[in-house]
Write a protein that holds these residues in place. Structure first.
Motif, PDB file in Angstrom:
ATOM      1  N   THR A 112       0.834  -1.211   0.000  1.00  0.00           N
ATOM      2  CA  THR A 112       0.000   0.000   0.000  1.00  0.00           C
ATOM      3  C   THR A 112       0.863   1.253   0.000  1.00  0.00           C
ATOM      4  O   THR A 112       0.493   2.273  -0.585  1.00  0.00           O
ATOM      5  N   TYR A 113       2.020   1.191   0.665  1.00  0.00           N
ATOM      6  CA  TYR A 113       2.884   2.359   0.728  1.00  0.00           C
ATOM      7  C   TYR A 113       3.406   2.739  -0.656  1.00  0.00           C
ATOM      8  O   TYR A 113       3.374   3.910  -1.052  1.00  0.00           O
ATOM      9  N   TRP A 114       3.867   1.746  -1.384  1.00  0.00           N
ATOM     10  CA  TRP A 114       4.400   2.043  -2.714  1.00  0.00           C
ATOM     11  C   TRP A 114       3.304   2.467  -3.678  1.00  0.00           C
ATOM     12  O   TRP A 114       3.504   3.365  -4.505  1.00  0.00           O
ATOM     13  N   VAL A 115       2.126   1.831  -3.570  1.00  0.00           N
ATOM     14  CA  VAL A 115       1.005   2.231  -4.423  1.00  0.00           C
ATOM     15  C   VAL A 115       0.632   3.691  -4.164  1.00  0.00           C
ATOM     16  O   VAL A 115       0.410   4.472  -5.091  1.00  0.00           O
ATOM     17  N   LEU A 116       0.609   4.074  -2.888  1.00  0.00           N
ATOM     18  CA  LEU A 116       0.213   5.441  -2.543  1.00  0.00           C
ATOM     19  C   LEU A 116       1.270   6.451  -2.970  1.00  0.00           C
ATOM     20  O   LEU A 116       0.937   7.561  -3.415  1.00  0.00           O
ATOM     21  N   ILE A 117       2.533   6.097  -2.835  1.00  0.00           N
ATOM     22  CA  ILE A 117       3.594   6.998  -3.300  1.00  0.00           C
ATOM     23  C   ILE A 117       3.456   7.243  -4.800  1.00  0.00           C
ATOM     24  O   ILE A 117       3.492   8.395  -5.277  1.00  0.00           O
ATOM     25  N   MET A 118       3.282   6.174  -5.568  1.00  0.00           N
ATOM     26  CA  MET A 118       3.165   6.312  -7.021  1.00  0.00           C
ATOM     27  C   MET A 118       1.888   7.037  -7.419  1.00  0.00           C
ATOM     28  O   MET A 118       1.864   7.819  -8.376  1.00  0.00           O
ATOM     29  N   SER A 119       0.804   6.805  -6.678  1.00  0.00           N
ATOM     30  CA  SER A 119      -0.444   7.517  -6.945  1.00  0.00           C
ATOM     31  C   SER A 119      -0.288   9.011  -6.670  1.00  0.00           C
ATOM     32  O   SER A 119      -0.816   9.857  -7.402  1.00  0.00           O
ATOM     33  N   THR A 120       0.453   9.332  -5.621  1.00  0.00           N
ATOM     34  CA  THR A 120       0.706  10.740  -5.285  1.00  0.00           C
ATOM     35  C   THR A 120       1.485  11.424  -6.399  1.00  0.00           C
ATOM     36  O   THR A 120       1.110  12.506  -6.863  1.00  0.00           O
ATOM     37  N   ILE A 121       2.557  10.780  -6.843  1.00  0.00           N
ATOM     38  CA  ILE A 121       3.350  11.357  -7.938  1.00  0.00           C
ATOM     39  C   ILE A 121       2.551  11.323  -9.234  1.00  0.00           C
ATOM     40  O   ILE A 121       2.722  12.177 -10.115  1.00  0.00           O
ATOM     41  N   ASP A 130      -2.873   5.473 -10.859  1.00  0.00           N
ATOM     42  CA  ASP A 130      -3.200   5.413  -9.434  1.00  0.00           C
ATOM     43  C   ASP A 130      -2.224   4.523  -8.674  1.00  0.00           C
ATOM     44  O   ASP A 130      -2.548   3.953  -7.628  1.00  0.00           O
ATOM     45  N   GLY A 131      -1.009   4.405  -9.208  1.00  0.00           N
ATOM     46  CA  GLY A 131       0.009   3.599  -8.559  1.00  0.00           C
ATOM     47  C   GLY A 131      -0.004   2.145  -8.966  1.00  0.00           C
ATOM     48  O   GLY A 131       0.721   1.327  -8.397  1.00  0.00           O
ATOM     49  N   ASP A 132      -0.827   1.802  -9.990  1.00  0.00           N
ATOM     50  CA  ASP A 132      -0.967   0.404 -10.377  1.00  0.00           C
ATOM     51  C   ASP A 132      -0.637   0.149 -11.848  1.00  0.00           C
ATOM     52  O   ASP A 132      -1.022  -0.878 -12.407  1.00  0.00           O
ATOM     53  N   THR A 133       0.078   1.075 -12.482  1.00  0.00           N
ATOM     54  CA  THR A 133       0.500   0.859 -13.871  1.00  0.00           C
ATOM     55  C   THR A 133       1.818   0.082 -13.890  1.00  0.00           C
ATOM     56  O   THR A 133       2.491  -0.076 -12.861  1.00  0.00           O
ATOM     57  N   LEU A 134       2.196  -0.376 -15.084  1.00  0.00           N
ATOM     58  CA  LEU A 134       3.434  -1.142 -15.212  1.00  0.00           C
ATOM     59  C   LEU A 134       4.639  -0.317 -14.786  1.00  0.00           C
ATOM     60  O   LEU A 134       5.535  -0.806 -14.085  1.00  0.00           O
ATOM     61  N   LEU A 135       4.680   0.957 -15.170  1.00  0.00           N
ATOM     62  CA  LEU A 135       5.791   1.831 -14.778  1.00  0.00           C
ATOM     63  C   LEU A 135       5.812   2.034 -13.273  1.00  0.00           C
ATOM     64  O   LEU A 135       6.877   2.007 -12.645  1.00  0.00           O
ATOM     65  N   ALA A 136       4.636   2.224 -12.686  1.00  0.00           N
ATOM     66  CA  ALA A 136       4.563   2.429 -11.238  1.00  0.00           C
ATOM     67  C   ALA A 136       5.070   1.208 -10.485  1.00  0.00           C
ATOM     68  O   ALA A 136       5.814   1.328  -9.497  1.00  0.00           O
ATOM     69  N   VAL A 137       4.681   0.026 -10.938  1.00  0.00           N
ATOM     70  CA  VAL A 137       5.125  -1.207 -10.288  1.00  0.00           C
ATOM     71  C   VAL A 137       6.638  -1.379 -10.446  1.00  0.00           C
ATOM     72  O   VAL A 137       7.333  -1.802  -9.513  1.00  0.00           O
ATOM     73  N   ALA A 138       7.168  -1.029 -11.613  1.00  0.00           N
ATOM     74  CA  ALA A 138       8.612  -1.144 -11.841  1.00  0.00           C
ATOM     75  C   ALA A 138       9.389  -0.219 -10.915  1.00  0.00           C
ATOM     76  O   ALA A 138      10.379  -0.633 -10.281  1.00  0.00           O
ATOM     77  N   SER A 347       6.438  -9.058  -0.678  1.00  0.00           N
ATOM     78  CA  SER A 347       5.939  -7.731  -1.042  1.00  0.00           C
ATOM     79  C   SER A 347       6.020  -7.529  -2.549  1.00  0.00           C
ATOM     80  O   SER A 347       5.120  -6.945  -3.166  1.00  0.00           O
ATOM     81  N   GLN A 348       7.086  -8.024  -3.141  1.00  0.00           N
ATOM     82  CA  GLN A 348       7.245  -7.922  -4.597  1.00  0.00           C
ATOM     83  C   GLN A 348       6.127  -8.673  -5.328  1.00  0.00           C
ATOM     84  O   GLN A 348       5.564  -8.176  -6.308  1.00  0.00           O
ATOM     85  N   VAL A 349       5.785  -9.851  -4.834  1.00  0.00           N
ATOM     86  CA  VAL A 349       4.709 -10.629  -5.453  1.00  0.00           C
ATOM     87  C   VAL A 349       3.382  -9.876  -5.390  1.00  0.00           C
ATOM     88  O   VAL A 349       2.655  -9.766  -6.389  1.00  0.00           O
ATOM     89  N   PHE A 350       3.048  -9.344  -4.211  1.00  0.00           N
ATOM     90  CA  PHE A 350       1.790  -8.606  -4.077  1.00  0.00           C
ATOM     91  C   PHE A 350       1.807  -7.325  -4.906  1.00  0.00           C
ATOM     92  O   PHE A 350       0.764  -6.881  -5.393  1.00  0.00           O
ATOM     93  N   LEU A 351       2.965  -6.734  -5.055  1.00  0.00           N
ATOM     94  CA  LEU A 351       3.081  -5.541  -5.893  1.00  0.00           C
ATOM     95  C   LEU A 351       2.693  -5.873  -7.333  1.00  0.00           C
ATOM     96  O   LEU A 351       1.992  -5.093  -8.003  1.00  0.00           O
ATOM     97  N   SER A 357      -5.667  -5.671 -10.329  1.00  0.00           N
ATOM     98  CA  SER A 357      -6.741  -5.268  -9.421  1.00  0.00           C
ATOM     99  C   SER A 357      -7.474  -4.036  -9.938  1.00  0.00           C
ATOM    100  O   SER A 357      -6.875  -3.167 -10.571  1.00  0.00           O
ATOM    101  N   ASP A 358      -8.779  -3.969  -9.649  1.00  0.00           N
ATOM    102  CA  ASP A 358      -9.576  -2.807 -10.047  1.00  0.00           C
ATOM    103  C   ASP A 358      -9.241  -1.593  -9.187  1.00  0.00           C
ATOM    104  O   ASP A 358      -9.344  -0.458  -9.641  1.00  0.00           O
ATOM    105  N   ASP A 359      -8.900  -1.827  -7.938  1.00  0.00           N
ATOM    106  CA  ASP A 359      -8.580  -0.743  -7.000  1.00  0.00           C
ATOM    107  C   ASP A 359      -7.425  -1.216  -6.124  1.00  0.00           C
ATOM    108  O   ASP A 359      -7.627  -1.785  -5.051  1.00  0.00           O
ATOM    109  N   ALA A 360      -6.205  -1.005  -6.603  1.00  0.00           N
ATOM    110  CA  ALA A 360      -5.025  -1.583  -5.967  1.00  0.00           C
ATOM    111  C   ALA A 360      -4.876  -1.141  -4.518  1.00  0.00           C
ATOM    112  O   ALA A 360      -4.599  -1.953  -3.629  1.00  0.00           O
ATOM    113  N   PHE A 361      -5.062   0.152  -4.259  1.00  0.00           N
ATOM    114  CA  PHE A 361      -4.827   0.657  -2.907  1.00  0.00           C
ATOM    115  C   PHE A 361      -5.813   0.072  -1.914  1.00  0.00           C
ATOM    116  O   PHE A 361      -5.424  -0.457  -0.868  1.00  0.00           O
TER     117      PHE A 361
END
Length: 481
Positions: A112-121, A130-138, A347-351, A357-361
């Motif tokens: 959730t922390y990484w998803v929220l950071i990427m969503s913020t940026i 929203d923090g759940d794109t391929l670039l965001a995950v990378a 954590s990497q697997v869940f990332l 997911s429809d709503d990653a966060f």
């Protein structure tokens, strides 16, 4: 690398003071969750329901904090808190499930922390979504392993960084509360009291907020989990209660003052982190930027604390022969490196799962809460058990009534949370829990013991049945991620 099997080679545990342990508790709780509270609550309830929800959650979590405080004093030989209490009270297999569930909860929480950071940026870099794109995950994956290297430098160094970050990240949250009070609109505040048409009955509204409140309070057990590092044993309980009381007022305040800025329907539609959106509605763009920077600092600090605690649980469970022996390894800096590798890897697997997911966060937030409920319930039930059936070490007649009330309320509260979570997240939790038994089997085989007792076979059957039902439910669309 040393092995914890050989006392002469085991590095001395790093010792932490009361302020540092309190900072770890606060740092664990003040993370991604607080920045998502305005929208998450507005999606479920009005201000009246929010007040009731915080009263229920605050009371329940305070009882749970008291439980950890009491157990730290009465069972000083039990380290790693949640896991150790479940094992002592209900046997090795349920203790194993508590350890694994707590650990998996921390790993999903880290996502959730990484998803929220990427969503913020992502508000200024659309490619991150929203923090759940391929670039965001990378990019999140890069951060994930960068922190792994930082923590490998040593526990004391990482804890010191967390202590500094804890102070830094509380400042923007307090500023948010003050500014929201200054810009509060009384008529909007009053209109949001009863809730919107979409909110449903008051009970439904309060129930809908419960997983969010669990998520923000995760970390209240932080000092208990890290108890082997305390300079003084009594500091474990003190840090737990001090940390809880410090953040409870902050969390409730963030939620309530937001209802005075805009109609709850508008707040409910804000992208995460919704606290930034609320302040933008109040003061303009600079408010969003200010909160966004504070969020990134806050989330990185919480991620550090949670990763430390997750690895600690695996390490201590392995020392107690409830996890495979390879997880006992630790470095000269007192870092359980194999456990840390597994923590970062899960954590990497869940990332990666967030890509589907429809709503990653919100998925990660709710699943984090659901996974933690069984360990919390077992810890509370153990406290109730030693009150009702004390031994020569735990009997303290003068405190019987207080301990009975506290442990009973904590047990009832955590059982209610399981009900509030609903079948979806319980089934998904079983899908995660059941395969974990492989680690338990590995540990038993290493010791040359029989794999399961008759009672443990019943627990195994229940977990497998729940996992099978969960997989079928996902496959046919009864539930979705």
């Amino acid at each position: 690398m040393t092995n914890a099997d050989t006392p002469a080679e085991t590095p001395a545990a790093a010792k932490l003071s009361l302020p540092t342990m309190t900072a770890m508790v606060v740092g664990s709780m003040v993370g991604a969750g607080v920045f998502s509270l305005p929208s998450r609550f507005a999606q479920e309830t009005g201000m009246g329901g929010a007040l009731i929800a915080w009263a229920v959650a605050g009371t329940g979590m305070l009882m749970l904090a008291f439980v950890f405080q009491t157990l730290a004093v009465r069972k000083p030989d039990l380290d790693a808190g949640v896991y150790a209490y479940a094992k002592a009270g209900f046997g090795e297999y349920l203790g194993f499930f508590a350890a694994f569930g707590y650990w998996a909860s921390a790993c999903v929480g880290n996502v959730t922390y990484w998803v929220l950071i990427m969503s913020t940026i992502g508000a200024i870099a659309p490619a991150l979504g929203d923090g759940d794109t391929l670039l965001a995950v990378a990019l999140s994956s890069v951060g994930l392993w960068a922190f792994f290297l930082l923590i490998c430098r040593g526990v004391k160094e990482a804890a010191a960084v967390n202590k500094i970050v804890t102070v830094a990240k509380v400042v923007p949250i307090v500023v948010f509360i003050v500014l929201a009070l200054f810009y509060l609109k009384p008529h909007v505040f009053a209109e949001n009291f009863a809730g919107a048409d979409y909110a449903g009955s008051l009970f439904h509204q309060v129930r809908g907020t419960m997983l969010a409140t669990v998520f923000v309070f995760l970390g209240v057990e932080g000092a208990s989990v890290y108890s082997r590092h305390a300079e003084r044993r009594e500091d474990v309980g003190r840090a737990t209660v001090l940390g809880f009381l410090s953040v409870f007022a902050v969390f409730a305040s963030v939620t309530i003052v937001s209802y005075g800025i805009a109609p709850m329907g508008e707040i409910a539609q804000l992208r995460q982190p919704s606290m930034a959106g609320v302040l933008e509605l109040a003061v303009g763009t600079w408010g969003m930027v200010f909160i966004s920077v504070g969020l990134i600092v806050s989330v990185l600090g919480a991620y550090l604390a949670w990763t430390l605690m997750a690895a600690e649980v695996l390490f201590v469970a392995a020392k107690d022969d409830d996890m495979p022996r390879f997880l006992r390894g630790s470095s000269a800096g007192d870092v359980p490196v194999p456990a840390l590798v597994m923590t970062t890897a899960l954590s990497q697997v869940f990332l990666i799962v967030t890509l589907f997911s429809d709503d990653a966060f919100n998925l990660a937030l709710d699943l984090t809460s659901a996974l933690s409920l069984i360990p919390f319930l077992l810890a509370a039930a153990y406290a109730l058990k030693i009150v009702l059936k004390p031994d020569s070490r735990t009997e303290r007649r003068e405190g019987f009534s207080r301990d009975l009330v506290v442990s009973a309320l904590a047990t009832i509260y955590t059982a209610f949370l399981l009900y509030a979570a609903g079948p979806k997240f319980l089934l998904v939790s079983f899908i995660i829990y059941a395969p974990a038994t492989i680690l338990f089997v590995m540990a038993r085989r290493e010791q040359g013991r029989s794999l399961f007792s008759p009672a443990e076979l019943v627990i195994l059957a229940v977990s497998i049945a729940g996992a099978v039902i969960g997989v079928i439910a996902l496959a046919v669309g009864w539930i979705s991620l």
